[in-house]
Design an enzyme around this catalytic site. Structure first.
Site, short mmCIF file in Angstrom:
data_model
loop_
_atom_site.label_atom_id
_atom_site.label_comp_id
_atom_site.label_asym_id
_atom_site.label_seq_id
_atom_site.Cartn_x
_atom_site.Cartn_y
_atom_site.Cartn_z
N ARG A 294 -3.47 -1.89 -5.16
CA ARG A 294 -3.19 -0.64 -5.86
C ARG A 294 -3.87 0.55 -5.18
O ARG A 294 -3.27 1.61 -5.01
CB ARG A 294 -3.60 -0.75 -7.33
CG ARG A 294 -2.60 -1.55 -8.13
CD ARG A 294 -3.05 -1.87 -9.54
NE ARG A 294 -1.96 -2.52 -10.26
CZ ARG A 294 -2.08 -3.11 -11.43
NH1 ARG A 294 -3.27 -3.15 -12.03
NH2 ARG A 294 -1.04 -3.67 -12.01
N TYR A 427 5.96 -0.14 -6.94
CA TYR A 427 5.34 -1.46 -6.80
C TYR A 427 3.84 -1.45 -7.05
O TYR A 427 3.22 -0.41 -7.17
CB TYR A 427 5.71 -2.13 -5.49
CG TYR A 427 5.35 -1.50 -4.16
CD1 TYR A 427 6.06 -1.86 -3.03
CD2 TYR A 427 4.32 -0.60 -4.02
CE1 TYR A 427 5.75 -1.33 -1.79
CE2 TYR A 427 4.00 -0.07 -2.78
CZ TYR A 427 4.72 -0.43 -1.67
OH TYR A 427 4.40 0.09 -0.45
N GLU A 428 3.30 -2.67 -7.20
CA GLU A 428 1.92 -2.92 -7.65
C GLU A 428 1.67 -2.32 -9.03
O GLU A 428 0.56 -1.89 -9.34
CB GLU A 428 0.90 -2.37 -6.64
CG GLU A 428 1.06 -2.90 -5.24
CD GLU A 428 1.13 -4.41 -5.18
OE1 GLU A 428 0.57 -5.09 -6.06
OE2 GLU A 428 1.76 -4.93 -4.24
N GLY A 429 2.67 -2.33 -9.88
CA GLY A 429 2.58 -1.74 -11.21
C GLY A 429 3.10 -0.32 -11.16
O GLY A 429 2.52 0.54 -10.49
N GLN A 434 0.42 2.24 -14.69
CA GLN A 434 -0.92 2.71 -14.32
C GLN A 434 -1.45 3.68 -15.37
O GLN A 434 -2.63 3.62 -15.76
CB GLN A 434 -0.89 3.40 -12.95
CG GLN A 434 -0.37 2.56 -11.81
CD GLN A 434 -1.14 1.27 -11.62
OE1 GLN A 434 -2.37 1.26 -11.66
NE2 GLN A 434 -0.43 0.18 -11.42
#
Length: 566
Positions: A294, A427-429, A434
């Site tokens: 992240r 991506y990555e949340g 977030q």
């Protein structure tokens, strides 16, 4: 005009804005002296400028492709990756126990940002490997560490992260991939994963997949998930790649951008895997990798923003359209073009400083074990990821606008930055996730971490009143408004907080970014004009953003789905 890695800006921020000296003052990172940091940034910049940046457009025009079950990579990518590996850049922050340099995450973040600006599609490969390295260092058995870490750190092998399935995206707990014990300490992994970045290539000797799966006795949801190392080629008795494992690339996704990065659909058919961490402890191990990623993705957004902005400035200086103020040549002399470029530069600096501040907090937490630093790092991570990637999309979009009609023409290269940057906010949340993490888990301490940061901004602003009173007063008032909005959010139920999470995160980022601009201006008066752009032009958005953050969710649910459909 070609990309020039912003090594000097990173050096300045590390030395004067985010207190990297504190990191170098710890026993763990004592070797990270100013001279060492400057040398690393300089060498990384040379790699980016001379080797990697020339590959960026080639990756876009000649995407990775799947041929007879093997992914063939874009022209020049193999040589570029080998240059990254040969320079030791993959293992910059990895433990020296297995061949890493053991240097701070702050330096690693700066290097990753510059490499992303040079060629994002290629940078994704070492970034995923770095995340896997950290996950193995924290959770794998000594045997797995000894076998995999040296080869991952050297770049001989590469790593991936396998979470998403067709029915299980952000809801990881819905995954169906199974892990059956084979009775010899290994497991048969069966299932399909999608969106696997660099799931295969013809560059490295082996590809090592970290795969989330369920054991037969697993509980439903995330509590029943375990993590497994599943290599493409099974290591033989000497640790060299041997026979093929029972896995394959089914297809490559056809994407909006990052064409040079192969995004794979992976099929595991009883593939042999080894447990990483304890049974049903997969999410803890995977989050180690995801939190690393992240911050890395936030830096990717900043890197693309930097590259897009450099191209836009060069175009604006060369493109002549009508008379401009004071006879300044090029459209950069027009007030609105100057506004776009100045605001973009201000946000790039702010996002870069936030990412480096997050990395410094990670380093201090690792070096000292102080829980306060660890809490700060956790709090800053969603802000660094979301604001960094939003800045990437925003600035790349501005770059297209500065180019005008030529920005819509692929040959200029401006559009590629916008297409490439767009995935980073997903991506990555996703950035919405977030933001919800920020107002949910990160405020679960009653807002203590948030109020500590806000207090530091107010202290800085108060101390700066004698030298830069207009900027200091505006920043102090914005921080106080942020404090009041945080108190209001804490009084709301969780779904009402979620409804205002995204504007709250951006408001927090604007306040933090403005504080870093003020510190920069205090350290170097030549940076005061850019700080003024940030604080007088962009920071005022915080009031409207925070007003939105406090509205709750009732008005949103008052609109039925059919009304939203139009």
């Amino acid at each position: 005009m070609t990309y020039r890695a912003p090594a000097e800006d990173h050096r300045f921020i590390l030395e004067h804005v985010v207190d990297f000296a504190a990191v170098a003052g710890t026993d763990r990172f004592a070797e990270a002296t100013p001279d060492t940091a400057a040398a690393i940034l300089s060498e990384a910049a040379k790699l980016c400028d001379d080797v990697l940046a020339p590959l960026n457009q080639a990756g876009d025009l000649h995407p990775s492709r799947l041929e007879n079950g093997v992914v063939r990579t874009s022209p020049g990518f193999a040589e570029g990756y080998r240059a990254i590996a040969a320079g030791g850049w993959i293992g910059l922050a990895a433990s020296p126990d297995h061949g890493g340099m053991g240097l701070p995450m702050a330096l690693n973040t700066a290097v990753n940002e510059m490499v992303s600006g040079a060629c994002l599609a290629l940078q994704l490969k070492p970034l995923l490997t770095q995340g896997q390295i950290e996950a193995l260092e924290h959770h794998a058995s000594d045997e797995l560490k000894a076998l995999y870490l040296p080869k991952l750190i050297s770049g001989e092998w590469s790593g991936t992260m396998n979470l998403t399935e067709p029915q299980a995206g952000s809801d990881v707990g819905a995954l169906r991939t199974k892990a059956e014990p084979l009775g010899d300490g290994t497991y048969a992994i069966t299932g399909q994963k999608i969106f696997i970045t660099w799931g295969d290539s013809d560059i490295t000797a082996n590809v090592c997949h970290l795969v989330l799966a369920r054991l037969p006795d697993a509980a439903p949801g995330t509590k029943g998930i375990s993590l497994f190392m599943v290599p493409k080629l099974l290591p033989d008795a000497d640790g060299n790649p041997g026979q093929a494992n029972s896995l394959k690339v089914v297809s490559l996704e056809h994407k909006l951008g990052i064409h040079g990065s192969p995004t794979c659909v992976m099929q595991f058919d009883g593939a042999k895997g080894w447990l990483v961490g304890g049974p049903h402890k997969g999410m803890a191990a995977m989050f180690t990798m995801m939190n690393n990623a992240r911050l890395g993705v936030g830096a990717q957004g900043v890197g693309v923003a930097e590259a897009a902005l450099q191209k836009a400035v060069a175009y604006a200086q060369d493109r002549v359209q009508g008379p401009t103020a004071e006879g300044v040549p090029g459209i950069i002399g027009h007030a609105d073009v100057r506004r776009m470029l100045a605001e973009a530069r201000a946000e790039v600096f702010a996002a870069r400083a936030i990412a480096l501040a997050c990395a410094v907090a990670i380093d201090m937490g690792n070096a000292t074990g102080d829980a306060a630093w660890q809490v700060r790092a956790a709090f800053l991570t969603p802000i660094a990821k979301a604001y960094g990637t939003d800045t990437g999309c925003r600035v790349a979009d501005t770059g297209v606008q500065v180019h005008g009609g030529m920005g819509f023409i692929e040959e200029t290269g401006a559009a590629q930055f916008l297409r490439d940057a767009r995935i980073t906010a997903i991506y990555e949340g996703t950035n919405g996730i977030q933001a919800m993490d920020l107002v949910g888990r990160k405020l679960a301490d009653g807002g203590e971490a948030a109020f500590r940061l806000i207090g530091e901004v107010e202290t800085l602003a108060a101390a700066a009143r004698a030298r830069l009173p207009d900027l200091a007063n505006d920043l102090w008032q914005a921080a106080e408004t942020l404090r009041e909005a945080t108190e209001a959010l804490l009084a709301q139920d969780l779904n009402d907080r979620f409804a205002g999470a995204v504007p709250y995160l951006r408001a927090f980022a604007l306040v933090l970014g403005s504080a870093f601009h003020l510190k920069a201006a205090l350290a170097d008066p030549a940076r005061a004009p850019l700080a003024r752009v940030m604080i007088r032009r962009l920071l005022p958005e915080h009031a409207a953003l925070l007003a939105r953050s406090r509205q709750g969710a009732a008005d949103l649910y008052a609109l039925p789905p059919e009304a939203l459909a139009g």
